[in-house]
Design a protein around this motif. Structure first.
Motif, PDB file in Angstrom:
ATOM      1  N   GLN A 104     -16.629   8.323  11.498  1.00  0.00           N
ATOM      2  CA  GLN A 104     -17.804   8.123  10.655  1.00  0.00           C
ATOM      3  C   GLN A 104     -18.893   9.117  11.027  1.00  0.00           C
ATOM      4  OE1 GLN A 104     -19.368   4.165  10.689  1.00  0.00           O
ATOM      5  NE2 GLN A 104     -20.701   4.547   8.967  1.00  0.00           N
ATOM      6  N   CYS A 105     -19.479   9.742  10.011  1.00  0.00           N
ATOM      7  CA  CYS A 105     -20.583  10.685  10.220  1.00  0.00           C
ATOM      8  C   CYS A 105     -21.831   9.881  10.590  1.00  0.00           C
ATOM      9  CB  CYS A 105     -20.834  11.492   8.948  1.00  0.00           C
ATOM     10  SG  CYS A 105     -22.293  12.553   9.048  1.00  0.00           S
ATOM     11  N   PRO A 106     -22.518  10.226  11.680  1.00  0.00           N
ATOM     12  CA  PRO A 106     -23.712   9.480  12.074  1.00  0.00           C
ATOM     13  C   PRO A 106     -24.906   9.721  11.163  1.00  0.00           C
ATOM     14  CG  PRO A 106     -23.368  11.330  13.556  1.00  0.00           C
ATOM     15  CD  PRO A 106     -22.179  11.278  12.635  1.00  0.00           C
ATOM     16  N   HIS A 107     -24.842  10.755  10.321  1.00  0.00           N
ATOM     17  CA  HIS A 107     -25.976  11.101   9.471  1.00  0.00           C
ATOM     18  C   HIS A 107     -25.891  10.470   8.082  1.00  0.00           C
ATOM     19  CE1 HIS A 107     -26.789  13.882  12.672  1.00  0.00           C
ATOM     20  NE2 HIS A 107     -25.590  14.392  12.517  1.00  0.00           N
ATOM     21  N   CYS A 108     -24.692  10.470   7.475  1.00  0.00           N
ATOM     22  CA  CYS A 108     -24.565   9.968   6.108  1.00  0.00           C
ATOM     23  C   CYS A 108     -23.618   8.770   5.999  1.00  0.00           C
ATOM     24  CB  CYS A 108     -24.090  11.077   5.173  1.00  0.00           C
ATOM     25  SG  CYS A 108     -22.412  11.661   5.510  1.00  0.00           S
ATOM     26  N   SER A 109     -23.003   8.369   7.089  1.00  0.00           N
ATOM     27  CA  SER A 109     -22.112   7.207   7.179  1.00  0.00           C
ATOM     28  C   SER A 109     -20.816   7.361   6.402  1.00  0.00           C
ATOM     29  CB  SER A 109     -22.832   5.932   6.731  1.00  0.00           C
ATOM     30  OG  SER A 109     -23.967   5.715   7.529  1.00  0.00           O
ATOM     31  N   ARG A 110     -20.497   8.562   5.931  1.00  0.00           N
ATOM     32  CA  ARG A 110     -19.204   8.777   5.283  1.00  0.00           C
ATOM     33  C   ARG A 110     -18.128   8.895   6.350  1.00  0.00           C
ATOM     34  NH1 ARG A 110     -20.108  13.841   1.644  1.00  0.00           N
ATOM     35  NH2 ARG A 110     -17.911  13.543   1.220  1.00  0.00           N
ATOM     36  N   ARG A 111     -16.873   8.695   5.970  1.00  0.00           N
ATOM     37  CA  ARG A 111     -15.768   8.732   6.925  1.00  0.00           C
ATOM     38  C   ARG A 111     -14.836   9.892   6.598  1.00  0.00           C
ATOM     39  NH1 ARG A 111     -15.071   4.216   9.995  1.00  0.00           N
ATOM     40  NH2 ARG A 111     -16.560   2.571   9.582  1.00  0.00           N
ATOM     41  N   PHE A 112     -14.365  10.580   7.667  1.00  0.00           N
ATOM     42  CA  PHE A 112     -13.513  11.753   7.520  1.00  0.00           C
ATOM     43  C   PHE A 112     -12.418  11.722   8.573  1.00  0.00           C
ATOM     44  CE2 PHE A 112     -17.810  12.894   6.279  1.00  0.00           C
ATOM     45  CZ  PHE A 112     -17.623  13.494   5.048  1.00  0.00           C
TER      46      PHE A 112
ATOM     47  N   HIS B 221     -17.788  18.770   8.957  1.00  0.00           N
ATOM     48  CA  HIS B 221     -18.845  18.116   8.184  1.00  0.00           C
ATOM     49  C   HIS B 221     -20.075  17.762   9.018  1.00  0.00           C
ATOM     50  CE1 HIS B 221     -20.848  15.342   5.440  1.00  0.00           C
ATOM     51  NE2 HIS B 221     -20.962  14.542   6.476  1.00  0.00           N
ATOM     52  N   ILE B 222     -19.895  17.154  10.166  1.00  0.00           N
ATOM     53  CA  ILE B 222     -21.020  16.591  10.930  1.00  0.00           C
ATOM     54  C   ILE B 222     -22.077  17.638  11.281  1.00  0.00           C
ATOM     55  CG2 ILE B 222     -21.651  15.432  13.091  1.00  0.00           C
ATOM     56  CD1 ILE B 222     -19.048  13.779  12.749  1.00  0.00           C
ATOM     57  N   PRO B 223     -21.725  18.830  11.777  1.00  0.00           N
ATOM     58  CA  PRO B 223     -22.790  19.824  12.045  1.00  0.00           C
ATOM     59  C   PRO B 223     -23.535  20.243  10.783  1.00  0.00           C
ATOM     60  CG  PRO B 223     -20.761  20.470  13.138  1.00  0.00           C
ATOM     61  CD  PRO B 223     -20.437  19.308  12.259  1.00  0.00           C
ATOM     62  N   LYS B 224     -22.817  20.386   9.665  1.00  0.00           N
ATOM     63  CA  LYS B 224     -23.477  20.781   8.416  1.00  0.00           C
ATOM     64  C   LYS B 224     -24.372  19.665   7.900  1.00  0.00           C
ATOM     65  CE  LYS B 224     -19.970  23.998   6.879  1.00  0.00           C
ATOM     66  NZ  LYS B 224     -18.955  24.286   5.875  1.00  0.00           N
ATOM     67  N   CYS B 225     -23.906  18.439   8.013  1.00  0.00           N
ATOM     68  CA  CYS B 225     -24.672  17.297   7.518  1.00  0.00           C
ATOM     69  C   CYS B 225     -25.958  17.126   8.324  1.00  0.00           C
ATOM     70  CB  CYS B 225     -23.822  16.033   7.589  1.00  0.00           C
ATOM     71  SG  CYS B 225     -24.555  14.598   6.791  1.00  0.00           S
ATOM     72  N   ASN B 226     -25.909  17.457   9.593  1.00  0.00           N
ATOM     73  CA  ASN B 226     -27.084  17.349  10.452  1.00  0.00           C
ATOM     74  C   ASN B 226     -28.163  18.344  10.034  1.00  0.00           C
ATOM     75  OD1 ASN B 226     -28.693  16.534  12.623  1.00  0.00           O
ATOM     76  ND2 ASN B 226     -27.807  18.071  13.970  1.00  0.00           N
TER      77      ASN B 226
END
Length: 94
Positions: A31-39, A47-52
């Motif tokens: 789960q992404c800590p920023h948007c709560s989507r799952r990958f 995704h996680i670095p870009k989402c941050n």
């Protein structure tokens, strides 16, 4: 699937319905800590670095908090959005 088959069988035979089993998210997904989507792990690493870094992140909508646009307001919003869109070079506007 097993529960769905039991429900179908209960409906066909008129028997008692089985207990509902709540579904859970796939435990293999991150789960992404920023948007709560799952990958999966590979996609999460990308995704996680870009989402941050996203600054214009839309906020999560709460149920019932959206406002409905009337026909006139919707047309006006669409016209404003279309006025700000430039066509790509070499392509004609529709």
């Amino acid at each position: 699937m097993k529960n769905a088959r039991a429900v179908t069988q209960a409906l066909a035979t008129g028997g008692p319905m089985p207990e509902a089993i709540p579904s859970a998210p796939d435990p293999s997904l991150v789960q992404c800590p920023h948007c709560s989507r799952r990958f999966n792990e590979t996609a999460a690493e990308r995704h996680i670095p870009k989402c941050n870094e996203i600054k214009a992140k839309p906020k999560m909508l709460k149920a019932g908090s959206r406002t409905q646009l009337g026909a006139g307001a919707r047309a006006q919003a669409d016209a404003a959005q279309n006025a700000n869109v430039r066509p790509a070079k070499g392509k004609a506007r529709r």
